[in-house]
Design an enzyme around this catalytic site. Structure first.
Site, PDB file in Angstrom:
ATOM      1  N   THR A 101       0.800  -1.216   0.000  1.00 53.84           N
ATOM      2  CA  THR A 101       0.000   0.000   0.000  1.00 53.84           C
ATOM      3  C   THR A 101       0.836   1.271   0.000  1.00 53.84           C
ATOM      4  O   THR A 101       1.989   1.279   0.464  1.00 53.84           O
ATOM      5  CB  THR A 101      -0.910  -0.001   1.247  1.00 53.84           C
ATOM      6  OG1 THR A 101      -1.612   1.230   1.362  1.00 53.84           O
ATOM      7  CG2 THR A 101      -0.096  -0.185   2.522  1.00 53.84           C
ATOM      8  N   TYR A 125      -2.054   0.730  10.463  1.00 53.27           N
ATOM      9  CA  TYR A 125      -2.249  -0.047   9.233  1.00 53.27           C
ATOM     10  C   TYR A 125      -1.011   0.040   8.347  1.00 53.27           C
ATOM     11  O   TYR A 125      -0.488  -0.982   7.871  1.00 53.27           O
ATOM     12  CB  TYR A 125      -3.472   0.464   8.482  1.00 53.27           C
ATOM     13  CG  TYR A 125      -3.586  -0.090   7.081  1.00 53.27           C
ATOM     14  CD1 TYR A 125      -3.922  -1.419   6.858  1.00 53.27           C
ATOM     15  CD2 TYR A 125      -3.345   0.726   5.973  1.00 53.27           C
ATOM     16  CE1 TYR A 125      -4.012  -1.920   5.568  1.00 53.27           C
ATOM     17  CE2 TYR A 125      -3.435   0.231   4.681  1.00 53.27           C
ATOM     18  CZ  TYR A 125      -3.775  -1.086   4.481  1.00 53.27           C
ATOM     19  OH  TYR A 125      -3.861  -1.587   3.201  1.00 53.27           O
TER      20      TYR A 125
END
Length: 292
Positions: A101, A125
């Site tokens: 990501t 995250y």
């Protein structure tokens, strides 16, 4: 070629299953309870039983804000679990393609991020996904780590479907205008993965393993993305609404989002001869599918 992908219902998994069928590629999705990244002991046996030629590590903990309250679970799935997936592939002597990501960056850069830029995740995250990249690289030297961003598709929950749902009930939608990135269709990600996997399968001496960025071509902010979605919807006879620009400060979230998520995908294009379409074209295709 037999592609084994972790997860059953994610956007990329669903897109890969569809694309594999169209391309005549055997794509096998395995997920809970047979393979549960929150219980990493299940991973190696489940992947070995599926007999892959290549493993695609797509399953992840993706609840960005909730991760701030569940860091142990986020790291167990995104770091330990991802490492086990790569280890399973290594034991079988096959490559692993792992999805990561833009959240591994803090968003402070002024231009497009390249693969060699320093990582500095600003959320649990993002930190868990960076730890996953490191675990994958340590477990299997034959890895492709693909960082992507702003993923949407006809499947699951995503920004495109949220905008269309809100437009059906509202005349105006407030959308953040000071975060920039590359909207990326999971349908395009699936096409890129199949393209890269074919290269790896065909070329057993492939040597350019490592980290790549894989995102839609072109950039916008969230409000620009929303306007394009709703303009496409209106022209196609679907719901539409006005978009009102707001700032990140106007829409506080538990986890900090990068102000700049722009990724340069030039390295992937050079290595594999594949580039994503312009994000506007891919968005139009997905909006029309959702409305159909």
């Amino acid at each position: 070629m037999r592609l084994v992908v972790t997860g059953r219902e994610g956007q990329v998994v669903s897109s890969l299953l569809e694309a594999g069928q169209l391309a005549g590629v055997d794509v096998i999705a395995i997920g809970r309870p047979r393979l549960d990244l929150a219980n990493p002991d299940t991973v190696i046996e489940a992947i070995a039983a599926a007999k892959p030629d290549i493993v695609v590590s797509a399953a992840a903990y993706t609840a960005v804000d909730q991760a701030e309250d569940e860091p142990d679970l986020a790291f167990r799935v995104n770091a330990v679990g991802a490492g086990k997936v790569a280890q399973a592939a290594a034991r079988l002597g096959v490559p692993v393609i792992h999805l990561s990501t833009d959240y591994v960056f803090d968003g402070s850069a002024s231009g497009d991020y390249v693969e060699t830029d320093a990582t500095a995740p600003a959320s649990v995250y993002g930190a868990s996904k960076l730890a996953g990249e490191q675990a994958v690289a340590a477990a299997n030297p034959r890895n492709l780590i693909l960082r992507t961003a702003w993923v949407y598709s006809p499947f699951g929950k995503n920004f495109v479907k949220t905008m269309l749902r809100l437009a059906a009930d509202r005349d105006e939608i407030a959308v953040v205008a000071d975060q920039w990135g590359n909207p990326t269709s999971a349908l395009d990600i699936a096409d890129a993965i199949l393209h890269a996997a074919a290269t790896l399968h065909r070329n057993k001496d492939f040597a350019a393993f490592g980290t790549y960025h894989l995102a839609g071509t072109g950039e916008t902010n969230w409000s620009g993305f929303a306007r394009h979605i709703l303009d496409t919807s209106r022209v196609s006879g679907g719901p539409s609404a006005r978009v009102r620009d707001i700032t990140t400060a106007d829409y506080p979230t538990k986890a900090r989002r990068p102000a700049n998520s722009r990724l340069s995908s030039a390295k992937f294009a050079s290595a594999f001869g594949w580039s994503a379409p312009d994000w506007r074209l891919s968005t139009q295709a997905v909006v029309r599918r959702v409305l159909s």
